[in-house]
Scaffold this active site. Structure first.
Site, short mmCIF file in Angstrom:
data_model
loop_
_atom_site.label_atom_id
_atom_site.label_comp_id
_atom_site.label_asym_id
_atom_site.label_seq_id
_atom_site.Cartn_x
_atom_site.Cartn_y
_atom_site.Cartn_z
NE ARG A 98 -4.04 -10.37 -8.03
CZ ARG A 98 -4.71 -10.91 -9.06
NH1 ARG A 98 -4.07 -11.52 -10.03
NH2 ARG A 98 -6.01 -10.82 -9.12
CE1 TYR A 102 12.66 7.21 1.17
CE2 TYR A 102 10.78 6.55 -0.15
CZ TYR A 102 12.09 6.37 0.23
OH TYR A 102 12.81 5.35 -0.32
CG ASP A 111 6.61 7.06 5.83
OD1 ASP A 111 7.08 6.29 6.69
OD2 ASP A 111 7.04 7.11 4.67
CE LYS A 157 14.34 2.35 4.33
NZ LYS A 157 13.54 3.56 4.22
C1 LIG Z 1 12.83 3.86 3.00
C2 LIG Z 1 11.59 4.64 3.21
C3 LIG Z 1 10.45 4.40 2.43
C4 LIG Z 1 10.47 3.42 1.27
O1 LIG Z 1 10.73 2.12 1.63
P1 LIG Z 1 11.29 1.07 0.53
O2 LIG Z 1 11.02 -0.24 1.15
O3 LIG Z 1 12.73 1.41 0.34
O4 LIG Z 1 10.48 1.29 -0.71
C5 LIG Z 1 9.33 5.13 2.70
N1 LIG Z 1 9.29 6.04 3.69
C6 LIG Z 1 10.36 6.29 4.45
C7 LIG Z 1 10.26 7.33 5.53
C8 LIG Z 1 11.54 5.61 4.25
O5 LIG Z 1 12.61 5.90 5.00
#
Ligand SMILES: *Cc1c(COP(=O)(O)O)cnc(C)c1O
Length: 401
Positions: A65, A118, A190, A215
């Site tokens: 973990r 987000y 972020d 992404k």
């Molecule tokens: C998609 C996204 C997230 C979350 O990512 P996941 O892997 O889908 O949980 C967080 N912040 C931003 C800006 C995003 O575009």
């Protein structure tokens, strides 16, 4: 230890991406092998005790973990790319958004959050974090140094995201982080849109960088991973501790896909950037379009900040169509090369009808038309343009009745 790629002078990003997070032993494979492990075995009590007391230190092999060498190699690659001390990889981007909140906030603290955050993270803040006696409030993403007015004596953390999800405001990170620092508050940002290739928030004073590696890093819509990178060693330890409170762990298969995605990040991003901007420029000249929200366009209100801080742009942007919701639906459903779906960062183009207004509390989202988010994939730019043209033609037909 994985090769950090950071010996001597720092190579340029493209070179770095082909070096970081790889095994150094030769002869050996180019890529980091997968490690499937729950139990890690030790020969002596002393070895086991030593691993236990160092289990929150970077790269300590203790129990599955807490990470295995493939996970550590990926984490080190992201840390080097971001210019941070260390990274903690977690099961999704949203898990990465939540981790610093769990690691650094306690009852009585205040977290100040960008109003453009987000939306699922906003839900985690209001439905989960606020339940533990943490005050949550929101600020205008364009506040800059005026964020000082929103700070409270108990503000512990400032949550940034630049550009904002759906609405693409660029935040003045140096101005905000210097106010937060003077106040004794931490900042997290972020950085999913630009990735650590096109924006280095840690160099602009941010303490913690969050990315949905789902992404651009993974890049093929086939795995989910999040990363949190800390500038400081003590913060990295606290993040590792909190990841363990939550029981976070990521699979070696997903780590493998993310590490593999890193190798082509620069070439993919360059193409998404060029295609996205070409589409944005073209859309801006179409009569059915009220405005295009893309920070690399000179018409964007924060264009100067984007020029100052970013070295590129994402393929993700939005258009406000001069039509009703029904007209926007006609446009979206006419598209053949843009599929409807959440997420982005893969090779395929995407489209999404959005309504940012309902989630705002500190600011009002003003739009007369309908907002559509577009993601430019790796397809041919002229093919994508022709597809958007057919969508706009359908919109005209809809408007004429
Ligand atoms: C998609 C996204 C997230 C979350 O990512 P996941 O892997 O889908 O949980 C967080 N912040 C931003 C800006 C995003 O575009």
């Amino acid at each position: 230890m994985p090769d950090s790629g950071s010996s001597g002078s720092q190579p340029r990003p493209e070179t770095l991406l082909s070096r970081i997070g790889r095994p150094v032993a030769h002869p050996g494979p180019v890529n980091m092998p997968l490690h499937r492990a729950s139990t890690i075995v030790f020969d002596t009590v002393e070895d086991l005790e030593a691993a236990k007391s160092a289990r929150f230190d970077k790269g300590t092999l203790f129990y599955g973990r807490f990470g295995t060498p493939d996970v550590f190699a990926f984490e080190e690659a992201i840390a080097v790319l971001s210019g941070g001390y260390g990274t903690v990889a977690v099961p999704s981007g949203l898990a990465a958004c939540v981790l610093p909140l769990v690691a650094f906030l306690k009852p009585g603290d205040h977290v100040l959050v960008t109003d453009s955050v987000y939306e699922p993270a906003r839900t985690s803040l209001s439905a989960f974090i606020a339940r533990s006696g943490v005050e949550v409030s929101y600020f205008d993403p364009r506040a800059g140094a005026a964020i000082a007015e929103a700070m409270r004596p108990n503000t512990r953390l400032v949550y940034l995201e630049s550009p904002g999800s759906l609405t693409f405001e660029i935040q003045d990170l140096p101005a905000i982080t210097s106010v937060a620092r003077a106040h004794g508050a931490l900042t997290m940002c972020d950085n999913t849109w630009a990735s650590s290739l096109f924006l280095k928030p840690l160099a602009l004073g941010v303490d913690l960088v969050v990315e949905a590696a789902t992404k651009y890093v993974v890049g093929h819509s086939d795995a989910m991973i999040g990363t949190v990178t800390a500038a400081r060693e003590d913060h990295h330890r606290l993040l590792r501790q909190a990841a363990n409170w939550l029981g976070y762990r990521i699979s070696p298969d997903d780590v493998y896909l993310a590490a593999r995605g890193l190798r082509t990040l620069a070439v993919r991003l360059e193409r998404h950037y060029r295609t996205g901007l070409a589409l944005a420029e073209w859309l801006e000249c179409q009569p059915q379009v009220r405005r295009v929200l893309h920070p690399a366009l000179a018409s964007h209100p924060d264009h100067a900040l984007w020029l100052r801080d970013f070295s590129g742009a994402s393929g993700l942007f939005a258009v406000e169509l001069a039509t009703t919701k029904a007209g926007a639906i006609a446009f979206v459903e006419a598209l053949q090369l843009f599929s409807q779906g959440f997420s982005w960062g893969g090779f395929e183009s995407l489209v999404l009808l959005t309504d940012p207004g309902h989630a705002r509390t500190a600011t009002r989202w003003e739009a007369e038309g309908s907002l559509v988010r577009l993601y430019a994939g790796l397809e041919d730019a002229d093919d994508l343009k022709a597809d958007l043209k057919s969508g706009l033609d359908r919109l005209d037909a809809f408007t004429r009745g």
